[in-house]
Scaffold this motif. Structure first.
Motif, PDB file in Angstrom:
ATOM      1  N   CYS A   1      34.433  42.956  35.802  1.00 38.17           N
ATOM      2  CA  CYS A   1      34.453  41.539  35.416  1.00 38.17           C
ATOM      3  C   CYS A   1      35.703  40.849  35.946  1.00 38.17           C
ATOM      4  O   CYS A   1      36.812  41.339  35.794  1.00 38.17           O
ATOM      5  N   ARG A   2      35.513  39.677  36.572  1.00 37.35           N
ATOM      6  CA  ARG A   2      36.632  38.831  37.009  1.00 37.35           C
ATOM      7  C   ARG A   2      36.717  37.570  36.175  1.00 37.35           C
ATOM      8  O   ARG A   2      37.715  36.864  36.233  1.00 37.35           O
ATOM      9  N   CYS A   3      35.650  37.253  35.421  1.00 43.40           N
ATOM     10  CA  CYS A   3      35.616  35.960  34.730  1.00 43.40           C
ATOM     11  C   CYS A   3      36.245  36.012  33.342  1.00 43.40           C
ATOM     12  O   CYS A   3      36.541  34.977  32.764  1.00 43.40           O
ATOM     13  N   GLY A   4      36.396  37.200  32.785  1.00 40.01           N
ATOM     14  CA  GLY A   4      36.961  37.343  31.442  1.00 40.01           C
ATOM     15  C   GLY A   4      35.942  37.220  30.332  1.00 40.01           C
ATOM     16  O   GLY A   4      36.280  37.362  29.165  1.00 40.01           O
TER      17      GLY A   4
ATOM     18  N   LYS B   1      33.955  44.774  28.891  1.00 37.46           N
ATOM     19  CA  LYS B   1      35.077  44.931  29.835  1.00 37.46           C
ATOM     20  C   LYS B   1      35.512  46.395  29.936  1.00 37.46           C
ATOM     21  O   LYS B   1      35.477  47.095  28.938  1.00 37.46           O
TER      22      LYS B   1
ATOM     23  N   HIS C   1      29.114  35.898  33.582  1.00 31.57           N
ATOM     24  CA  HIS C   1      29.632  34.925  34.559  1.00 31.57           C
ATOM     25  C   HIS C   1      28.564  33.936  35.005  1.00 31.57           C
ATOM     26  O   HIS C   1      28.880  32.831  35.421  1.00 31.57           O
TER      27      HIS C   1
END
Ligand code: FES
Length: 63
Positions: free
Chosen positions: A41-44, A49, A56
């Motif tokens: 995950c890059r979006c938080g 996680k 996202h």
């Protein structure tokens, strides 16, 4: 690509794909993944996680 190297691929507006030879270790030092590909995950917004759970797509992550 050398088979001993990990490859990191950024998806537009989405996760980071990791493939190749790598390990993901949790905060306790336990290996939780040792083969791929995995999607981080890059979006938080993920509820799982460090892995992407598809959130996202609905939270407007703009990168
Ligand atoms: S990048 Fe997919 S849930 Fe965060």
């Amino acid at each position: 690509m050398d088979d001993n190297n990990a490859l990191f691929k950024v998806f537009a507006n989405g996760p980071l794909e990791v493939s190749g030879n790598f390990r993901v270790v949790n905060s306790a030092g336990k290996i939780i993944v040792n083969e791929g590909p995995v999607y981080l995950c890059r979006c938080g917004g993920s509820s799982n996680k460090p892995f992407c759970d598809g959130t996202h797509k609905s939270n407007g992550f703009p990168d």
